[in-house]
Design an enzyme around this catalytic site. Structure first.
Site, short mmCIF file in Angstrom:
data_model
loop_
_atom_site.label_atom_id
_atom_site.label_comp_id
_atom_site.label_asym_id
_atom_site.label_seq_id
_atom_site.Cartn_x
_atom_site.Cartn_y
_atom_site.Cartn_z
N LYS A 188 0.88 -1.16 0.08
CA LYS A 188 -0.15 -0.03 0.04
C LYS A 188 0.74 1.09 0.19
CE LYS A 188 -3.66 -2.30 2.67
NZ LYS A 188 -4.46 -2.70 3.88
N GLN A 221 -3.83 -1.41 10.30
CA GLN A 221 -3.75 -2.54 9.55
C GLN A 221 -4.53 -3.68 10.64
OE1 GLN A 221 -3.39 -3.25 6.51
NE2 GLN A 221 -3.61 -5.52 6.53
N ASP A 272 -10.54 3.59 5.41
CA ASP A 272 -10.86 2.07 5.19
C ASP A 272 -12.29 1.96 4.89
OD1 ASP A 272 -9.03 0.06 5.10
OD2 ASP A 272 -8.09 0.33 7.21
N1 GUN Z 1 -6.96 -6.52 6.95
C1 GUN Z 1 -7.37 -7.12 5.95
N2 GUN Z 1 -7.73 -6.27 5.06
C2 GUN Z 1 -7.84 -5.06 5.57
C3 GUN Z 1 -8.20 -3.87 4.94
O1 GUN Z 1 -9.01 -3.57 3.85
N3 GUN Z 1 -7.91 -2.69 5.85
C4 GUN Z 1 -7.11 -2.85 7.06
N4 GUN Z 1 -6.98 -1.87 7.80
N5 GUN Z 1 -6.95 -3.94 7.53
C5 GUN Z 1 -7.12 -5.16 6.66
#
Ligand code: GUN
Length: 293
Positions: free
Chosen positions: A55, A99, A122
């Site tokens: 990311k 995350q 998110d």
């Molecule tokens: N863990 C798995 N998918 C995601 C996501 O899209 N965002 C975040 N913050 N954590 C995740």
């Protein structure tokens, strides 16, 4: 011919990244604004580390500012909340991504709710989820948002179609089900989960099957309808003696088994995965533009 069956998430996500980059250049040159994204990772989950670094790399590619805070597994919840508060009040930051999953001693929902919903790129904050259900302007969670873009950009008809969602997570299952039922997509939606009875009967009715259960190659051809569209959200690591490192990544769908019978399918990797990152950047760009208004 068969090539057309594959919904190429890598290609579509690259298109979106190009679009984001073009708009980012305009924000920088005309408004002196650079979209900024803060990543917070707690602990040593190897998959999480890979996701966050992908990311962050994508941010660099489109000209965003990004910062990554890696905290030890033992970080107290209060410390994480303080860091979020700092980013909530940092004008260089338009998006905050914590995350998931978080270590067990940290209350995930409390953390999500501590993020300023205007920086919740998110789309996990109740304010955004609530607005998603109502159908008003919000940050749409990145994976479901990516799925809707895959459907749109592959010209998949959704109006009046039966959509079956496998999985009821807050990150994928619940939001995608709520999106597909909105007027924009106009689908009839069924959500299936571990207690669902006669699963194969239900999945066999799906015009569009969205698999997000985290079980490697769970969906077989006897579960699907001829000509259906399959969206595979799974990212599962399985043993593979023939692979270089002894393992490979596979989806929730048995791709080889289902390929002939479906009309379109997303591959793993190269399907939904890259879209999630692209939509995160799109959400961050949106946040930066919102701030200018
Ligand atoms: N863990 C798995 N998918 C995601 C996501 O899209 N965002 C975040 N913050 N954590 C995740």
């Amino acid at each position: 011919m068969e090539e057309n069956k594959i919904i190429n998430g890598k290609e579509i996500s690259n298109q979106i990244l190009e679009e984001v980059k073009t708009e980012t250049d305009v924000l920088r040159s005309s408004y002196n604004t650079i979209p900024g994204l803060a990543f917070i990772i707690v602990g040593e989950n190897p998959a999480s580390k890979v996701y966050v670094s992908s990311k962050a790399k994508a941010c660099e590619k489109v000209g965003f500012y990004s910062v990554t805070e890696s905290l030890p597994e033992s970080t107290p919840e209060s410390e994480l909340l303080s860091l979020i508060d700092r980013f909530n009040n940092d004008d260089l930051i338009h998006g905050i991504l914590v995350q998931l999953p978080l270590p067990k001693h940290i209350d995930e929902q409390k953390v999500i709710e501590s993020i300023d919903y205007r920086k919740d790129v998110d789309g996990f904050h109740p304010q955004n989820i609530g607005r998603l259900v109502i159908g008003t302007d919000c940050f749409i969670p990145c994976t479901p948002y990516g799925i809707t873009e895959l459907l749109k950009r592959s010209s998949t008809e959704t109006n009046g179609k039966n959509v079956v969602v496998l999985g009821r997570s807050n990150i994928v299952g619940k939001p995608i089900a709520n999106l597909m039922v909105q007027k924009e997509f106009n689908s009839t939606v069924t959500i299936c989960h571990s207690a669902t009875k006669n699963l194969n009967e239900i999945t066999s009715q799906a015009d569009i099957l969205i698999a997000a259960i985290g079980k490697a190659e769970f969906v077989k051809k006897d579960m699907i309808k001829e000509g259906c569209v399959i969206i595979d959200v799974g990212i599962n690591r399985v043993k593979d003696e023939t692979a270089k490192n002894g393992s490979r990544i596979t989806g929730d769908v048995d791709y080889k088994d289902c390929f002939e019978k479906c009309s379109k399918i997303t591959p793993v990797p190269g399907g939904v995965g890259p879209m999630t990152i692209a939509m995160l950047l799109k959400n961050t760009l949106k946040s930066a533009k919102n701030r200018l208004q």
